[in-house]
Design a protein around this motif. Structure first.
Motif: not given
Length: 148
Positions: A8, A11, A15, A64, A66-68, A70
């Protein structure tokens, strides 16, 4: 240390780095000075490298990436687009936004490093990236003060 907690936090940094990459690319496109545009483009590329490094760590830990970006950064970019449509940008304004963005990145890295116990190799990677972000923040702040 829980693997999910580490994932987390990675990730979160992912972002932050993705937002920085996009933010610097946007700032470079709005800079009037070719030297400033080149510096900001280089920062965008650096953040892209950092982003890939963190994504590799996430994958290595079984996650995996994240693809975006924040949500907060997306909202900030939207606000900037509205403001820019009304007022335009000059290099001082571009630098001011870069300084603000780097300040947020410094806070995000500080939070991750201070709140988590990390494996030594991962901590070293994050500290290396953090040092570059802090150096960037200081340099951009100095430039802003010289321009303004």
């Amino acid at each position: 240390m829980q693997n999910e907690t580490v994932l987390n936090q990675l990730q979160f940094l992912l972002g932050t780095l993705r937002d920085g990459k996009k933010g610097f690319a946007d700032a470079a496109a709005h800079a009037t000075s070719p030297d400033l545009a080149q510096l900001l483009t280089a920062r965008s590329e650096q953040r892209g490298t950092f982003e890939r490094q963190i994504a590799e760590q996430i994958t290595a830990l079984g996650g995996k990436p994240d693809q975006h970006s924040s949500l907060g950064a997306a909202l900030h970019r939207t606000w900037l687009n509205i403001r820019d449509a009304l007022s335009g940008r000059d290099d001082h304004a571009v630098l001011a936004e870069c300084v603000r963005g780097e300040g947020v990145a410094v806070e995000n890295f500080t939070d991750v490093l201070s709140e988590m116990e990390l494996p030594a190799d991962l901590r070293a990677l994050i500290q290396h990236q953090f040092a570059a972000v802090k150096e960037s923040h200081t340099q951009l702040l100095d430039m802003q003060n010289q321009v303004g």
